[in-house]
Design an enzyme around this catalytic site. Sequence first.
Site, PDB file in Angstrom:
ATOM      1  N   HIS A  71       3.790   3.404  -0.489  1.00 20.02           N
ATOM      2  CA  HIS A  71       3.625   2.033  -0.491  1.00 20.02           C
ATOM      3  C   HIS A  71       2.488   1.595   0.131  1.00 20.02           C
ATOM      4  O   HIS A  71       1.873   2.293   0.780  1.00 20.02           O
ATOM      5  CB  HIS A  71       4.899   1.271  -0.328  1.00 20.02           C
TER       6      HIS A  71
ATOM      7  N   HIS B  99       0.900   4.469   2.270  1.00 20.33           N
ATOM      8  CA  HIS B  99       1.472   5.599   3.043  1.00 20.33           C
ATOM      9  C   HIS B  99       3.153   5.722   2.918  1.00 20.33           C
ATOM     10  O   HIS B  99       3.425   5.054   2.043  1.00 20.33           O
ATOM     11  CB  HIS B  99       1.157   4.695   4.654  1.00 20.33           C
TER      12      HIS B  99
ATOM     13  N   ASP C 261       1.323  -2.286   2.224  1.00 23.31           N
ATOM     14  CA  ASP C 261       1.885  -3.369   2.708  1.00 23.31           C
ATOM     15  C   ASP C 261       1.306  -4.279   2.309  1.00 23.31           C
ATOM     16  O   ASP C 261       0.081  -4.588   1.945  1.00 23.31           O
ATOM     17  CB  ASP C 261       1.833  -3.329   4.364  1.00 23.31           C
TER      18      ASP C 261
ATOM     19  N   ARG D  48      13.709   8.984  14.407  1.00 24.98           N
ATOM     20  CA  ARG D  48      12.432   8.457  14.850  1.00 24.98           C
ATOM     21  C   ARG D  48      12.521   6.798  14.706  1.00 24.98           C
ATOM     22  O   ARG D  48      13.293   6.390  13.756  1.00 24.98           O
ATOM     23  CB  ARG D  48      11.542   8.858  13.398  1.00 24.98           C
TER      24      ARG D  48
END
Length: 554
Positions: free
Chosen positions: A217, A274, A219, A284
């Site tokens: 996607h 990304h 942002d 994470r």
Amino acid sequence: MGVQSPNLMRNKKTCRAIGIPTIDLSMDRTLVSQLIIRACEEHGFFKLTNHGVSSQIISRIEEVSYDFFAKPGFQKQQAGPLTPFGYGCKSIGFHGDKGELEYLLLDANPASSIPQRTKAISNDPEKFSCVVDDYVQAVRDLTCDILHLVAEGLGLADKSTFSRLIDDVESDSVFRVNHYPPMDQNQKVLNPISKFQMHDTNLPNNATPSRVGFGEHSDPQILTILRSNDVGGLQICSRDGLWVSVPPNPSEFCVLVGDAFQALTNDRFKGVRHRVMANSNKPRLSMMYFGAPSLNAMVSPLPQMVSSNSPTLYKPFTWGEFKKAAFSLRLAGRRLDQFKSSQLRCLNLASGDITNEGLIEMVQKPPLLDELHLYCINISKKDIKAIGHSCPHLKTFRLNYKGNRDVYLGCDENALATEKTMPGLRHLQLFGNRVTRDGLLAIIDNCPHLESLDIQNCFQATNLRPDLVRRLSQQIRLATGQAYMASLMLLLEALVRGQHDIAMECDPAEKYRESLQGNIEAGIRYTVYNCARGSSSAEKEMHTWKIAQICIWP
């Protein structure tokens, strides 16, 4: 001195190394500004060191985040569902996208604190709210500083052009914490894929399947400030379409260009696509501040980003409109495509059934329009003015309608509207228009770039005085460096009026004798011959030519 980071990204398909732009914010401000501009242009992404956000603020936000995600699932669910803020698990958006993560989404408006559902999020709601407020304020200040540097690097007079959008008390900025649980090693090798797991299928045959934690996607906001722990997974898509991994560094921030920034800079900056892979046996944790304008803020390419070589690529939209469109698409959707400005440059319309409102709506959509041809369409001066205001690049305007021989119906409304709103015209055709001599004078006076003027079947404009004829010929010659186009029009005037003796300031007998044969839309064929230089000394001095005879036949 600013240098590329020694860290290298390796694409799993090509194994070629790509340098990650890493910028030290403590360096000389002018140099930092230039490096940021370059990184935004080439990658839409860069890493930031010496960013000024204290390690204490970072460690505190990391601590309260870990505390929340360590809770049992049923307790975390009490902080959800997203309305629009709160806790989410695996579901991304509203159209079926899934990921291997859980997350908190919180309001980051400058005028608000973080009170939403803090009792369900933390056993100490006041502490949690203060910790998040401190972090959001710090990264908001960092975002505004970066945007100031961008404005300086672009040479904008107002250095707060971008930052004021984030600083607005009604800013729609949000803060998000993503938690990617560690991968089950037994499942990685032996167990079948769960129905919620996403895998990267673009792998060599002998490679271990990779679990996608958060799908591809971009942002939608202006700028994203991302910080993660020491667990990798973030990948960005390079300009040649290859996925490259970003090595984790908890002391650095990643800065990502968003869709709104791409629109504001008219594609000089590109929003980076990304994703996050979730293949680690360690959890994470990543935190993102998404800097966005207010819902009513208008987003469109800055005038400084637009030129004849770089025309406007996006039509204006509010952030609220764009946000609504973004939520209507799947995660990987390319949202800006819905707001691209039409690149149409030539429009031909031929119909008597097009309404005036429909006509104006059509010409408003392609802002780069430089040729407009209207055939058999009734049009008013109001419509012409609207066309002129909507099409600032218009160079050719052709308005063709059947002629009217009633000399008492002369009307200059169209001509006056044209000269007032289309001063940049180079080619104008008013076939069958009721324009009079006065209307032509207005056009000549106010359209200095005019190269050709076609007034076929404009019967009310045929009684032209010789001085106006010469003036028209002279002006067009000055604009084009050639007089033969004016001569053609003077010849047309002679045809309409039946005048067989007219002076021209170029020689149609030699170079243009055969080129002056042809057809006009009125259906008359013509030719010119027996041209001779003027006999009087004054005419010889002016290099004028006499058309001795015009032959007209059906």
